[in-house]
Design a protein around this motif. Structure first.
Motif, PDB file in Angstrom:
ATOM      1  N   THR A 139      42.018  40.987  50.041  1.00  0.00           N
ATOM      2  CA  THR A 139      40.652  40.772  49.596  1.00  0.00           C
ATOM      3  C   THR A 139      40.328  39.286  49.644  1.00  0.00           C
ATOM      4  N   ARG A 140      39.056  38.968  49.523  1.00  0.00           N
ATOM      5  CA  ARG A 140      38.637  37.570  49.481  1.00  0.00           C
ATOM      6  C   ARG A 140      38.387  37.165  48.036  1.00  0.00           C
ATOM      7  N   THR A 141      38.764  35.935  47.696  1.00  0.00           N
ATOM      8  CA  THR A 141      38.646  35.458  46.330  1.00  0.00           C
ATOM      9  C   THR A 141      38.654  33.940  46.292  1.00  0.00           C
ATOM     10  N   THR A 142      38.359  33.379  45.129  1.00  0.00           N
ATOM     11  CA  THR A 142      38.494  31.941  44.923  1.00  0.00           C
ATOM     12  C   THR A 142      39.797  31.618  44.206  1.00  0.00           C
ATOM     13  N   TRP A 143      40.580  32.653  43.833  1.00  0.00           N
ATOM     14  CA  TRP A 143      41.858  32.467  43.152  1.00  0.00           C
ATOM     15  C   TRP A 143      42.905  31.942  44.122  1.00  0.00           C
ATOM     16  N   GLY A 144      43.754  31.045  43.696  1.00  0.00           N
ATOM     17  CA  GLY A 144      44.875  30.576  44.503  1.00  0.00           C
ATOM     18  C   GLY A 144      44.444  29.873  45.774  1.00  0.00           C
ATOM     19  N   LYS A 145      45.297  30.050  46.797  1.00  0.00           N
ATOM     20  CA  LYS A 145      44.977  29.454  48.095  1.00  0.00           C
ATOM     21  C   LYS A 145      45.221  30.486  49.183  1.00  0.00           C
ATOM     22  N   GLU A 146      44.780  30.210  50.371  1.00  0.00           N
ATOM     23  CA  GLU A 146      44.885  31.132  51.503  1.00  0.00           C
ATOM     24  C   GLU A 146      46.311  31.646  51.655  1.00  0.00           C
ATOM     25  N   GLY A 147      46.461  32.978  51.714  1.00  0.00           N
ATOM     26  CA  GLY A 147      47.762  33.594  51.940  1.00  0.00           C
ATOM     27  C   GLY A 147      48.578  33.855  50.695  1.00  0.00           C
ATOM     28  N   ASP A 148      48.113  33.465  49.499  1.00  0.00           N
ATOM     29  CA  ASP A 148      48.855  33.727  48.264  1.00  0.00           C
ATOM     30  C   ASP A 148      48.943  35.231  47.992  1.00  0.00           C
ATOM     31  N   VAL A 149      49.906  35.626  47.163  1.00  0.00           N
ATOM     32  CA  VAL A 149      50.083  37.019  46.768  1.00  0.00           C
ATOM     33  C   VAL A 149      49.809  37.126  45.273  1.00  0.00           C
ATOM     34  N   LEU A 150      48.880  37.994  44.887  1.00  0.00           N
ATOM     35  CA  LEU A 150      48.533  38.234  43.489  1.00  0.00           C
ATOM     36  C   LEU A 150      49.241  39.505  43.046  1.00  0.00           C
ATOM     37  N   GLN A 151      50.256  39.382  42.188  1.00  0.00           N
ATOM     38  CA  GLN A 151      51.039  40.520  41.682  1.00  0.00           C
ATOM     39  C   GLN A 151      50.417  40.966  40.361  1.00  0.00           C
ATOM     40  N   LEU A 152      49.866  42.178  40.321  1.00  0.00           N
ATOM     41  CA  LEU A 152      49.204  42.670  39.119  1.00  0.00           C
ATOM     42  C   LEU A 152      50.210  43.252  38.137  1.00  0.00           C
ATOM     43  N   ASP A 153      50.013  42.990  36.845  1.00  0.00           N
ATOM     44  CA  ASP A 153      50.817  43.591  35.784  1.00  0.00           C
ATOM     45  C   ASP A 153      50.163  44.878  35.289  1.00  0.00           C
ATOM     46  N   ILE A 154      48.843  44.901  35.287  1.00  0.00           N
ATOM     47  CA  ILE A 154      48.071  46.064  34.840  1.00  0.00           C
ATOM     48  C   ILE A 154      46.979  46.303  35.871  1.00  0.00           C
ATOM     49  N   ASP A 155      46.796  47.551  36.271  1.00  0.00           N
ATOM     50  CA  ASP A 155      45.724  47.895  37.194  1.00  0.00           C
ATOM     51  C   ASP A 155      45.219  49.294  36.880  1.00  0.00           C
ATOM     52  N   SER A 156      44.346  49.814  37.727  1.00  0.00           N
ATOM     53  CA  SER A 156      43.716  51.104  37.452  1.00  0.00           C
ATOM     54  C   SER A 156      44.699  52.276  37.507  1.00  0.00           C
ATOM     55  N   THR A 157      45.889  52.085  38.053  1.00  0.00           N
ATOM     56  CA  THR A 157      46.877  53.169  38.082  1.00  0.00           C
ATOM     57  C   THR A 157      47.763  53.176  36.847  1.00  0.00           C
ATOM     58  N   SER A 158      47.735  52.104  36.044  1.00  0.00           N
ATOM     59  CA  SER A 158      48.618  52.037  34.885  1.00  0.00           C
ATOM     60  C   SER A 158      47.908  51.789  33.558  1.00  0.00           C
ATOM     61  N   HIS A 159      46.650  51.377  33.564  1.00  0.00           N
ATOM     62  CA  HIS A 159      45.945  51.059  32.319  1.00  0.00           C
ATOM     63  C   HIS A 159      45.359  52.326  31.698  1.00  0.00           C
ATOM     64  N   PRO A 160      45.535  52.518  30.386  1.00  0.00           N
ATOM     65  CA  PRO A 160      45.042  53.733  29.728  1.00  0.00           C
ATOM     66  C   PRO A 160      43.537  53.957  29.839  1.00  0.00           C
ATOM     67  N   ALA A 161      42.759  52.914  30.041  1.00  0.00           N
ATOM     68  CA  ALA A 161      41.310  53.087  30.171  1.00  0.00           C
ATOM     69  C   ALA A 161      40.959  53.903  31.409  1.00  0.00           C
ATOM     70  N   TRP A 162      41.795  53.831  32.450  1.00  0.00           N
ATOM     71  CA  TRP A 162      41.544  54.572  33.687  1.00  0.00           C
ATOM     72  C   TRP A 162      42.429  55.808  33.822  1.00  0.00           C
ATOM     73  N   THR A 163      43.552  55.847  33.117  1.00  0.00           N
ATOM     74  CA  THR A 163      44.477  56.964  33.269  1.00  0.00           C
ATOM     75  C   THR A 163      44.231  58.063  32.252  1.00  0.00           C
ATOM     76  N   GLY A 164      43.285  57.891  31.370  1.00  0.00           N
ATOM     77  CA  GLY A 164      42.992  58.903  30.364  1.00  0.00           C
ATOM     78  C   GLY A 164      43.781  58.740  29.087  1.00  0.00           C
ATOM     79  N   GLY A 165      44.457  57.633  28.932  1.00  0.00           N
ATOM     80  CA  GLY A 165      45.176  57.350  27.689  1.00  0.00           C
ATOM     81  C   GLY A 165      46.425  58.170  27.502  1.00  0.00           C
ATOM     82  N   SER A 166      47.072  58.570  28.578  1.00  0.00           N
ATOM     83  CA  SER A 166      48.269  59.393  28.466  1.00  0.00           C
ATOM     84  C   SER A 166      49.475  58.605  27.976  1.00  0.00           C
ATOM     85  N   GLN A 167      49.392  57.280  27.981  1.00  0.00           N
ATOM     86  CA  GLN A 167      50.499  56.468  27.506  1.00  0.00           C
ATOM     87  C   GLN A 167      50.477  56.401  25.984  1.00  0.00           C
TER      88      GLN A 167
END
Length: 74
Positions: free
Chosen positions: A24-52
């Motif tokens: 994706t395009r962003t202003t974060w970091g610099k060209e070619g950096d890798v953003l490793q997510l700790d929480i995203d839509s596959t793991s956060h209870p707000a999107w998963t239905g709160g099963s955790q």
């Protein structure tokens, strides 16, 4: 537009918690950096239905549940 006042807008690779990646395009970091997510839509209870499970630290959750146990019961 004025020149030299806007941040650099470039491509980075985003790695989600399940290992999937996308670019994706962003202003974060610099060209070619890798953003490793700790929480995203596959793991956060707000999107998963709160099963955790909630982590009860110092009894706060159980204290809240006891305090408001009959609040919405008809």
């Amino acid at each position: 537009m004025k020149s030299d006042i806007h941040p650099d807008y470039h491509f980075v690779k985003v790695v989600m918690t399940d290992g999937t990646e996308y670019t994706t395009r962003t202003t974060w970091g610099k060209e070619g950096d890798v953003l490793q997510l700790d929480i995203d839509s596959t793991s956060h209870p707000a999107w998963t239905g709160g099963s955790q499970q909630l982590l009860d630290r110092a009894g706060r959750v159980s204290k809240f549940q006891k305090k408001f146990a009959g609040f919405l019961k008809a």
